[in-house]
Structure formats: structure tokens, C-alpha cells
Design an enzyme around this catalytic site. Sequence first.
Site, PDB file in Angstrom:
ATOM      1  N   ILE A 271       0.839  -1.128   0.016  1.00 31.33           N
ATOM      2  CA  ILE A 271       0.167   0.239   0.167  1.00 31.33           C
ATOM      3  C   ILE A 271       1.081   1.283   0.274  1.00 31.33           C
ATOM      4  O   ILE A 271       0.706   2.629   0.572  1.00 31.33           O
ATOM      5  CB  ILE A 271      -0.907  -0.149   1.545  1.00 31.33           C
ATOM      6  CG1 ILE A 271      -0.372  -0.201   2.365  1.00 31.33           C
ATOM      7  CG2 ILE A 271      -2.045  -1.135   1.093  1.00 31.33           C
ATOM      8  CD1 ILE A 271      -0.662  -0.129   4.057  1.00 31.33           C
ATOM      9  N   HIS A 447       8.649  -1.102 -40.001  1.00 31.90           N
ATOM     10  CA  HIS A 447       7.027  -1.883 -39.988  1.00 31.90           C
ATOM     11  C   HIS A 447       7.631  -3.594 -40.548  1.00 31.90           C
ATOM     12  O   HIS A 447       8.539  -4.014 -41.588  1.00 31.90           O
ATOM     13  CB  HIS A 447       6.368  -1.751 -41.423  1.00 31.90           C
ATOM     14  CG  HIS A 447       5.032  -2.727 -41.702  1.00 31.90           C
ATOM     15  ND1 HIS A 447       3.840  -2.982 -40.748  1.00 31.90           N
ATOM     16  CD2 HIS A 447       5.048  -3.696 -42.981  1.00 31.90           C
ATOM     17  CE1 HIS A 447       2.923  -3.444 -41.219  1.00 31.90           C
ATOM     18  NE2 HIS A 447       3.786  -4.432 -42.090  1.00 31.90           N
TER      19      HIS A 447
END
Length: 468
Positions: A271, A447
Site C-alpha cells: 500500500i 514495419h
Amino acid sequence: MPSEYDVVILGAGPGGYVCAIRAAQLGLKVAIVEKKYWGGVCLNVGCIPSKALLRNAELAHIVRHRAKEFGFSFENLEVDYQVAFKRSRQVSGRLVKGVGFLMKKNKIDTYEGWGTIRDANTLTVALNDGGEETLTFRNLVIATGAHPRTIPGIELDKDDVIVSYLPAILSDSVPQQVVVVGAGPIGLEFSYIWASYGADVTIVEMLDRLAPLEDPDISAELEKAYKRLKIKFMTGTRVEAVERTGAGAAVKVSGPDGEQTLEAEKVLVAIGFAPNVEGFGLENLGVRLTERGGFIEIDEHMRTNVPNVYAIGDVTGKLMLAHVGSAMGIVAAETIAGHETVELDYRMMPRCTYCQPQIASFGYTEEQAREAGYEVSVARFPFQANGKALGLGESLGFVKLVTDARYGEILGAHMIGPDVTELLPEYTLAHNAELTAEEIARNVHAHPTLSEVLMEAAHGLVGGYIHI
């Protein structure tokens, strides 16, 4: 006879050791003091060994649940977490040794022990091997880090039942049933690791979603992914009590469905963190702490209210991430040396969570940008339309780019999907260089690559998406 230095650095984590290197590069005589973790929590028991475990977990998930998709079949498949643990310690050890090498290379004096500040120019070190050294300094940098916060009334780490990240990462076994308190990066990453090795995992988060500090769209996508992984989560739910039992622990929670008790072999409390400011003699200097949290107050150049004393990293509470601590260390060293430096914009620092799918972000969320008064333009491009992601078999997620509609300024980016932690620097660099979405769109991306998603999101803002 005391040893005299231009700079003494207290703490050898990612902020401290980087600060030491940069100060030495600038011609200063430097010493660094560390009691235990050279390289800090990050290298020893944090971000580095956890990434090794996460890689093993990713492979374990693939072979256990997706093997047929890739044309593999197994008989009597075994996944051995002890091997994963051993590998994580080897990775950690290699980098820790590297820190020692860097100290020697840069002629930085190292002291292994507990440093206590005596006055504005003196520090003593109770050496691990016995005895004491006295160091005098013109400048002091405090880089003592932070420790895990706990739930009031709950003692961590006294056994192997209710634990912080530390026993969790140093354990060579996987709990069969675990409750994870907190859905930030540590909670999410351990949940993924343990679930991938077959644990029954339940996450309890007080706020209303997983990854509550991220853009809400990111949280929604992550929740879909964790449901597929069969990781249970309870959001908007508070932990009321945790009690040790003979079989582990009983976690009493209250939330939208009322009160209930969860049984678990282990409870991980993740936490947040509190600063390490006790026991170092800060009171002998009068270093000012923040009212909220008790962190060391600093200015934009890491100076405290004491003229020759600086503070960096988690102990300041600015943004408790290793790479931010390192950047702060460089600024502190350059300031001390009178060298040209920069001011850090903590909102625009990169933030990463390394579960699968990965999360990466910086800057304003869409909601925050609107609240700040910007006229906002947003584009979102999915990995489902990216050839490389499809080839990898990792097409979950998207990239969300937030810009100022009037001037095209990049205000933030929020990503979830394959290797997005590696993609984020293109956007942070573009922001720092004051580039616009149009310039990102015009930059030709190879690409097929995952990076095309960044380009496609930019196209969506300036002329229209190409591939959706």
C-alpha cells in the site's frame, strides 16, 4: 584524522550511486555510505529481480495456458519456481557487483556501515566490520530511500504469513492461496507472478479500480486481462483487520457487498512507502520534513533548507521510482559542482508497471488535462490492428495519446499492451523536445513493429487513423 570530501552521499540506491558517479565525473572528491544494499532496494530486492521473475511468469503462463495456440504440447509439464527464484538472484547479484565496479572505476570511496550525521559538516560511520570512521564534507546528499507502509495495527514480516514485498521476493516458493492488499505496481506484479505459477490470487483495493493512479481506460483494460488470468479482485474494498491463523491468515474486508472474511496462506501488503528518516541524525541538522508523510523537503535543485545538504529519491516523496531517483541524483551532483543542469517535471516522468499486459504512462490523464483547463484532443489506437502484436500473439491493449487541441502540445500518454514500457520513451522524448503529434505521425516507423501504434495514434489526431 577525519577523511575530507567535497560530497558525502548517504545511501547507495539508484539515486545515491548515480549521484556519486556524476559528482566524480565533475571532478569532486566523493564518498558514499551504505549499510546493506549496494544498488539499493531496486537492484537487490526490487525492480531488477522482480523483472526476472516476471519473465519466468510470462513463460510459465504461455506454456501452461497457451501452448496449443503456438503448436506445442506437453506431457507431465512441470514449472519450477525455485529455478525462477535462483535466476532472479543471479540477475540481481550480477548488477550489484557492477555497482561496486563503477565505484572503483570512478575513484569513489565506499564505506559499508550505518552513517549518522553529527553536524553540518561531519558524519560518522559505524562500520559493518567493526570500528568507526569519521567523514567531513562540504556537501551532503541524503539518499536513504523508503520502507513499506503497513495497515495500522498489522505487523509485517515477523513470519511468512503477513508480508511486505521483501519476504515475497526472497521466497523460493509460491503460496497456494494469497490475498494481495493494494493494486499498485507491486501488488499487480506479484499477483501476475503468483497466478502464472498456479496460485489462487485475490487483490483487495480500497479505491474503485485496479491501477488506480492510471488513466481509467487503462484500469478497465487491465481488469479485463486479469479476469482472463483468473485473478480475482475486489475494488472499493477496505481491509478492516488481518489475523494470523493456524493455516495462514484471515482477512476481514468491507466493500460494496458488505463485510466478509477471506482466508489465505499468505497476505502481501503493498500500500505504499514511508521515508527512511529515522536514525540518521537529521535532527542534528534541522532538516525540514513535509507535514504530510514526513518526507524531506527539497527545492527544484534538490536542496534542503540546510544550505549544504541535499536530498534525492524516495526519501523526498516526489515520485518514488528508481529512474526518477537517478535523475534527481544527477541534478544534485551538477548543482553541487556548479555545472549546468535541468529542473525535473515530476508529472512528466515515465511510470511503468511490468505485469502482463504491461502498463506505461506519463503526464496528464484525459480527465486531469481537462481539469487543468486544456482544450483536449485524444486518440486511441489498439494493438489488435498492429501486425507485430498479432504475430507475437499479444494483441490486447492500446495506446492513448492526450494533446492540447489548440497548440498540439503532447500532454500525456497512457499505454497498456506488449512491451509498452519500451515504447514510452518516444513520447516522453517528443514531449521534452516540444514536438507535436504531427511530427510523430510524419516520423516513418519501421514495419512491422510495435512502435507503429505510436505513429498511428498520432495520425488519429492530425489527419485520421491509417489502419482502423
